[in-house]
Each structure stands twice: as structure tokens, then as C-alpha cells.
Design a protein around this motif. Structure first.
Motif, short mmCIF file in Angstrom:
data_model
loop_
_atom_site.label_atom_id
_atom_site.label_comp_id
_atom_site.label_asym_id
_atom_site.label_seq_id
_atom_site.Cartn_x
_atom_site.Cartn_y
_atom_site.Cartn_z
N LEU A 110 0.82 -1.20 0.00
CA LEU A 110 0.00 0.00 0.00
C LEU A 110 0.86 1.26 0.00
O LEU A 110 0.36 2.35 0.23
CB LEU A 110 -0.92 0.00 1.23
CG LEU A 110 -1.98 -1.11 1.20
CD1 LEU A 110 -2.85 -1.01 2.45
CD2 LEU A 110 -2.85 -1.03 -0.02
N ALA B 77 3.05 4.38 -1.53
CA ALA B 77 2.77 5.23 -2.69
C ALA B 77 3.50 4.70 -3.92
O ALA B 77 4.64 4.25 -3.86
CB ALA B 77 3.22 6.66 -2.39
N SER B 78 2.81 4.72 -5.04
CA SER B 78 3.38 4.22 -6.29
C SER B 78 4.51 5.12 -6.75
O SER B 78 4.49 6.33 -6.55
CB SER B 78 2.30 4.17 -7.36
OG SER B 78 2.86 3.86 -8.60
N ASP C 289 2.72 10.87 -10.77
CA ASP C 289 1.33 11.28 -10.64
C ASP C 289 0.98 12.37 -11.64
O ASP C 289 -0.15 12.48 -12.09
CB ASP C 289 1.05 11.78 -9.22
CG ASP C 289 1.15 10.66 -8.19
OD1 ASP C 289 1.25 9.49 -8.61
OD2 ASP C 289 1.14 10.95 -7.00
N SER D 120 -2.15 6.44 2.90
CA SER D 120 -1.61 6.12 1.57
C SER D 120 -2.09 7.12 0.54
O SER D 120 -3.26 7.12 0.15
CB SER D 120 -2.02 4.70 1.15
OG SER D 120 -1.67 4.47 -0.21
N TRP D 121 -1.18 7.97 0.07
CA TRP D 121 -1.51 8.89 -1.02
C TRP D 121 -1.91 8.12 -2.26
O TRP D 121 -2.83 8.50 -2.98
CB TRP D 121 -0.31 9.80 -1.32
CG TRP D 121 -0.42 10.53 -2.61
CD1 TRP D 121 0.13 10.18 -3.81
CD2 TRP D 121 -1.16 11.74 -2.87
NE1 TRP D 121 -0.20 11.09 -4.79
CE2 TRP D 121 -0.99 12.05 -4.24
CE3 TRP D 121 -1.93 12.58 -2.07
CZ2 TRP D 121 -1.57 13.17 -4.83
CZ3 TRP D 121 -2.52 13.70 -2.66
CH2 TRP D 121 -2.34 14.00 -4.01
N ALA D 122 -1.23 7.01 -2.53
CA ALA D 122 -1.51 6.23 -3.74
C ALA D 122 -2.95 5.74 -3.75
O ALA D 122 -3.64 5.81 -4.77
CB ALA D 122 -0.54 5.04 -3.84
N ASN D 123 -3.42 5.23 -2.63
CA ASN D 123 -4.81 4.75 -2.57
C ASN D 123 -5.81 5.89 -2.73
O ASN D 123 -6.87 5.72 -3.34
CB ASN D 123 -5.06 4.02 -1.26
CG ASN D 123 -4.46 2.63 -1.26
OD1 ASN D 123 -4.30 2.01 -2.31
ND2 ASN D 123 -4.11 2.13 -0.09
N TRP E 138 -5.27 7.05 -6.76
CA TRP E 138 -5.61 6.12 -7.82
C TRP E 138 -6.84 5.26 -7.50
O TRP E 138 -7.29 4.48 -8.33
CB TRP E 138 -4.45 5.17 -8.09
CG TRP E 138 -3.11 5.80 -8.24
CD1 TRP E 138 -2.19 6.02 -7.24
CD2 TRP E 138 -2.50 6.31 -9.43
NE1 TRP E 138 -1.06 6.61 -7.74
CE2 TRP E 138 -1.21 6.81 -9.08
CE3 TRP E 138 -2.90 6.38 -10.75
CZ2 TRP E 138 -0.34 7.37 -10.02
CZ3 TRP E 138 -2.03 6.95 -11.67
CH2 TRP E 138 -0.77 7.43 -11.30
N ASP F 157 -3.56 1.42 -5.16
CA ASP F 157 -2.17 1.62 -5.56
C ASP F 157 -1.87 0.77 -6.80
O ASP F 157 -2.04 -0.45 -6.78
CB ASP F 157 -1.26 1.20 -4.41
CG ASP F 157 0.21 1.55 -4.65
OD1 ASP F 157 0.58 1.81 -5.81
OD2 ASP F 157 0.96 1.57 -3.67
N SER G 186 -0.04 -2.49 -6.50
CA SER G 186 -0.76 -3.68 -6.04
C SER G 186 -1.14 -4.60 -7.19
O SER G 186 -1.23 -5.82 -7.01
CB SER G 186 -2.03 -3.25 -5.30
OG SER G 186 -1.74 -2.42 -4.21
#
Length: 236
Positions: A21, A23-24, A28, A142-145, A148, A151, A154
Motif C-alpha cells: 500500500l 505510494a506508487s 502522478d 496512503s496517497w496512492a490509494n 488512484w 495503488d 498492487s
């Protein structure tokens, strides 16, 4: 209300499935802007045989450095909130008790630092939420969650279900008696659908995201004159 207040059950499912989880690493800034209506359907059947079901929707606005999510309220509830404001019945304590209905604004600067703000429109306040209280507003850190909806990293741990069709790549993960499926919008770069169900048909959690028209004014552009506060202000 928050990006993860509404998604936390599905994202918890990803975490339990062993999905990363963090950040990717993907840029961005390369992702297109998105304006989404995110609908949720949660169904459970308890051991007592009672079926419990809930449906609700959020509005999400994503730009390179900002994600805004707020609950979509029926007109009657919006009027009720406005009436309380006109009558002077809205106060900080009330807002704390009802923070799941408050919009959440998540921002990330060029250095990767994330700020989480809860917006109290009736009080014209922007409450900055510290990391220790992320869970109280539903943000899982989680910024990624948030950005997006799941993530992208994932997806590498999931099985892709054939070639992409109609702009969507489908993924699946089996974890014990639970199945997690994700429909990934390849061009839009967000999860169109996240579905978790168990093998017995007693648990179902579905999130579906659909594009909507962009607002004339982005919501965070309307809070410039708001008074700033800290989350501790709510804990009186």
C-alpha cells in the motif's frame, strides 16, 4: 468524510491480501485529471441470518497534487445542514461527531509531503489533520490509494484476466475464501471497480467509479478564505 472513509474496507482487503500500500513510484503528474462519482454497495449476512445492506456515493476530484472527496447527500439532507447553519446550531463538537460527512482534501507537495484537511463548510473552517488522527477521519495514510483508488503497484501482485478490453484491464486475487477483483481504467489510470466477495455469498463490498463533468470551480479553490484550525480543536 474522506477518500478512505468510503474505501477503507476494500483497501483493508487489499492489505489483508498482502498487497503493498506504499505510494506508487509512477509519476502522478502524468495521470489525467479525474472527476468521479464513486458508488458503494456493501452487503453482509450475519450468523443470525439477518441481511444488512448499505449504499452511498461520494464525489471525487483529482488533480496532480490534490484529491478532494465528499459524500453525495440527498437534497433534503443538504437543506437540513444549511438550516442548522442558518439557525446557528452548527458548532465544532457537532462537526466532530459528524466528520464522516465532511469533505476531505488531501494534498501532496513537490517533496512528497502530504497534508490532510477536513473541510467544515458551515463554520468556514479548514481543519488540518495530523498523522496521529488520520484514522479518525478515515484516511489510511496512503496517497496512492487516495489518488488512484488503489495503488497501481498492487496490481503487479494480482492475476490479470486476459487482455484489456474497452479500456479496462481486469485483475483478480484469491485469498483463502475471499476474492478480490479490480477493473483498472488503462487510460484514465484509476480503479473503475473494486469488488470483494466471499465464497459463501455472505459478504460483498463493491466500489464503482464513473466519470462525471468537471465542476466550474474546483472545491479547494473555494476555501481560500476559510479559518485554519487543528484537529485538536475538535477534541473539546
Amino acid at each position: 468524510m474522506t477518500p478512505t472513509a468510503t474505501l477503507k474496507t476494500l483497501l483493508a482487503a487489499a492489505a489483508l491480501a498482502g498487497l503493498p500500500l506504499a505510494a506508487s513510484a509512477a509519476g502522478d503528474a502524468a495521470a489525467p485529471d479525474q472527476n468521479l462519482r464513486i458508488s458503494h454497495h456493501v452487503l453482509t449476512i450475519g450468523k443470525d441470518g439477518v441481511q444488512r445492506e448499505s449504499r452511498y456515493a461520494d464525489l471525487m476530484f483529482r488533480r496532480a497534487d490534490s484529491v478532494w472527496v465528499e459524500r453525495e447527500l440527498p437534497p433534503a439532507l443538504r437543506e437540513d445542514h444549511a438550516h442548522e447553519a442558518r439557525e446557528g446550531k452548527v458548532h465544532i463538537g457537532h462537526a466532530h461527531a459528524d466528520n464522516t460527512a465532511a469533505p476531505l482534501w488531501v494534498r501532496r507537495d513537490a517533496g512528497g509531503t502530504v497534508q490532510v484537511g477536513m473541510v467544515l463548510r458551515q463554520q468556514r473552517k479548514l481543519i488540518e489533520v495530523d498523522a496521529a488522527n488520520y484514522g479518525n477521519v478515515g484516511y489510511n495514510g496512503s496517497w496512492a490509494n487516495a489518488y488512484w483508488l488503489v495503488d497501481p503497484a498492487s496490481l503487479k501482485r494480482m492475476k490479470d484476466l486476459g487482455a484489456a478490453g474497452k479500456g479496462v484491464q481486469r485483475y483478480e486475487l484469491q485469498q483463502g475464501e475471499s476474492t478480490l477483483r479490480i477493473d483498472w481504467d488503462v487510460a484514465g489510470r484509476y480503479a473503475r471497480k473494486i469488488e470483494q466477495r466471499n465464497a459463501h455469498g455472505t459478504s460483498l463490498n463493491v466500489m464503482t467509479a464513473a466519470a462525471i463533468a468537471a465542476p466550474k470551480t474546483l472545491p479547494w479553490q473555494q476555501v481560500g478564505g476559510y479559518e485554519r484550525g487543528e484537529y485538536s480543536d475538535l477534541l473539546d
